[in-house]
Design an enzyme around this catalytic site. Structure first.
Site, PDB file in Angstrom:
ATOM      1  N   ASP A  37       0.867  -1.191  -0.057  1.00 48.11           N
ATOM      2  CA  ASP A  37       0.009  -0.094   0.100  1.00 48.11           C
ATOM      3  C   ASP A  37       0.807   1.240   0.028  1.00 48.11           C
ATOM      4  OD1 ASP A  37      -1.621   2.343   0.575  1.00 48.11           O
ATOM      5  OD2 ASP A  37      -3.103   1.256   2.136  1.00 48.11           O
ATOM      6  N   GLU A  90       1.600   2.039  13.194  1.00 47.56           N
ATOM      7  CA  GLU A  90       0.593   2.028  12.107  1.00 47.56           C
ATOM      8  C   GLU A  90      -0.669   1.225  12.925  1.00 47.56           C
ATOM      9  OE1 GLU A  90      -1.909   1.342  10.344  1.00 47.56           O
ATOM     10  OE2 GLU A  90      -1.075  -0.044   8.657  1.00 47.56           O
ATOM     11  N   GLU A  97     -10.365  -3.050  15.596  1.00 50.02           N
ATOM     12  CA  GLU A  97      -9.145  -3.713  16.048  1.00 50.02           C
ATOM     13  C   GLU A  97      -8.644  -3.275  17.284  1.00 50.02           C
ATOM     14  OE1 GLU A  97      -6.025  -4.587  13.307  1.00 50.02           O
ATOM     15  OE2 GLU A  97      -7.295  -4.574  11.515  1.00 50.02           O
ATOM     16  N   HIS A 112      -5.516   0.168   1.122  1.00 51.67           N
ATOM     17  CA  HIS A 112      -5.816  -1.195   1.747  1.00 51.67           C
ATOM     18  C   HIS A 112      -6.932  -1.109   2.510  1.00 51.67           C
ATOM     19  CE1 HIS A 112      -3.285  -0.669   5.327  1.00 51.67           C
ATOM     20  NE2 HIS A 112      -4.335  -1.517   5.921  1.00 51.67           N
TER      21      HIS A 112
END
Length: 435
Positions: free
Chosen positions: A99, A191, A200, A379
């Site tokens: 990406d 990240e 998440e 992505h």
């Protein structure tokens, strides 16, 4: 169009409301399908949830780090173990590294803040293959602690060694909550973003690292994040998934349509849309300052919204996307570099719907990584919460309501979505779980 307001425009962002009232979270519906996991595959690097509590970590010199006995870390659940295991697969890391918008923006941000990294101590939370740690070492960091609870840390250590950086990059295999670093750090890089920004729940591990190790006034990259939402129209998607059943090789299969709606639209859909699919200027759901945000803020986020449609069209649901900004402390301006359009700002959409790509106007010249429908593709794509049936809206029609995003009690990596919306005297509720 450039967006007014205090932070990035998410491709157009006329209204910046941080919402107040909390919505009661109702149980989610039964699941017929699975939402895509963060194109990373299933989830993301170890944001903090390791395989054991209180692990003892050894660096390359074999030094045993003392255990932190002052406060017990949160337990690592079976869901956490499965989550970390998913990040041991090379395909997830390949997708993230390929990406270019993501990876090149991070590299550009590191080089733009080189004066704040050179000779300093850095922690990379959820280091994965170690690429960001290596970028920091190449920028002159004195030492980088690369932390990951996934077994990918084993490969990261070999990558570091192959690049002759074992004296600078120390790979720690464990949760941020468990590993020990016996010094304060100057910089945290991570990240951590998931689909819809908060899916998440990795940001919690960045906050933990900040509270455990970051010096006052230290640098966090990215420094800010903003989640946006807007009504969307996507007749092609609806026709492809639902109307298809009206006539299948000359056979009336419309009896399948209700089940098709349930399967296609019960859970959020991660897909790419364009500016042409967006009916209004977006609004802010949540703005995050990584220097000050508290873990408790992320348990449940509620926002109220009020949109005015820019056209007559069927409204099929709401789209969500985010921007992250890479800015340094106000007292320490970063080096100005020539950033590419990919890295330099979120895109904007003109009222004429031409969808021209523009650089974000930012007085601090901060880099912005945008997942807006009109930014270069990533992505993360965009996340769409579809209605089971479209709602017809007229130009200038008002659409208002609230959205609540909360961590699932079943698994904190999952996210419950509770949407209330009304238009033209009709009110609706949509609930969904992002798994």
């Amino acid at each position: 169009m450039q967006s007014p307001g205090d932070y990035s425009n998410g491709f157009h962002g006329n209204h910046h409301h941080e919402l107040e009232r909390e919505e009661k979270q109702l149980p989610g519906l039964s699941s017929f399908g699975q939402a895509k996991k963060r194109s990373r595959g299933v989830a993301h690097d170890p944001r903090g949830g390791g395989l054991t509590n209180g692990v003892r970590v050894f660096d390359q010199l074999g030094e045993q780090k003392p255990l932190d006995t002052q406060k017990s870390p949160p337990p690592c659940t079976d869901f956490d173990v499965a989550y970390f295991h998913s990040y041991a697969h090379v395909g997830i890391h390949e997708e993230m590294i390929k990406d270019r918008a993501r990876t090149e923006t991070y590299k550009e941000a590191i080089m733009q803040h080189q004066s704040l990294i050179q000779g300093k101590v850095v922690v990379d939370v959820g280091c994965g293959t170690g690429i960001l740690s290596i970028f920091c070492a190449q920028a002159g960091a004195k030492r980088v602690y690369a932390v990951d609870a996934s077994d990918i840390a084993v490969q990261a250590k070999e990558v570091v060694k192959a690049n002759g950086l074992s004296d600078k990059v120390i790979v720690l295999h464990g949760r941020v909550e468990d590993v020990e670093i016996d010094e304060e750090v100057d910089v945290i890089i991570s990240e951590w973003m998931g689909y819809m920004l908060l899916y998440e729940s990795m940001l919690g591990s960045v906050i933990t690292a900040r509270d455990r190790w970051l010096k006052p006034g230290g640098l966090i990259l990215p420094s800010h994040a903003t989640l946006y939402m807007a009504p969307v129209s996507h007749p092609d998607r609806y026709s492809h998934s639902i109307d298809f059943w009206r006539n299948v090789y000359g056979i009336d299969m419309s009896a399948m349509m209700q089940l098709a709606k349930q399967c296609a639209f019960e859970e959020p859909s991660v897909e790419s849309i364009s500016g042409e699919n967006v009916l209004t200027w977006p609004e802010v759901v949540k703005h995050i300052d990584c220097q000050t945000v508290k873990i408790q803020e992320l348990d449940s986020v509620t926002a109220r919204y009020k949109f005015k449609s820019m056209m007559r069209a069927p409204m099929h649901g709401f789209g969500f996307w985010f921007d992250v900004e890479f800015s340094g402390p106000a007292s320490s301006p970063a080096k100005t570099t020539s950033a590419t359009s990919v890295a330099s700002g979120s895109s904007s959409m003109s009222p004429s719907r031409e969808g021209n790509q523009k650089k974000r106007s930012n007085p601090s010249d901060a880099l912005v990584l945008s997942t807006s429908p009109e930014a270069p593709p990533t992505h993360w794509q965009q996340t769409i919460v579809y209605f089971y049936d479209p709602v017809d809206v007229e130009q200038d029609q008002v659409i208002e309501g609230s959205v609540t995003l909360s961590q699932s009690k079943e698994n904190r990596r999952f996210m419950n979505i509770h949407l209330e919306y009304s238009s033209a005297g009709r009110s609706f509720v949509k609930e969904s779980v992002m798994r």
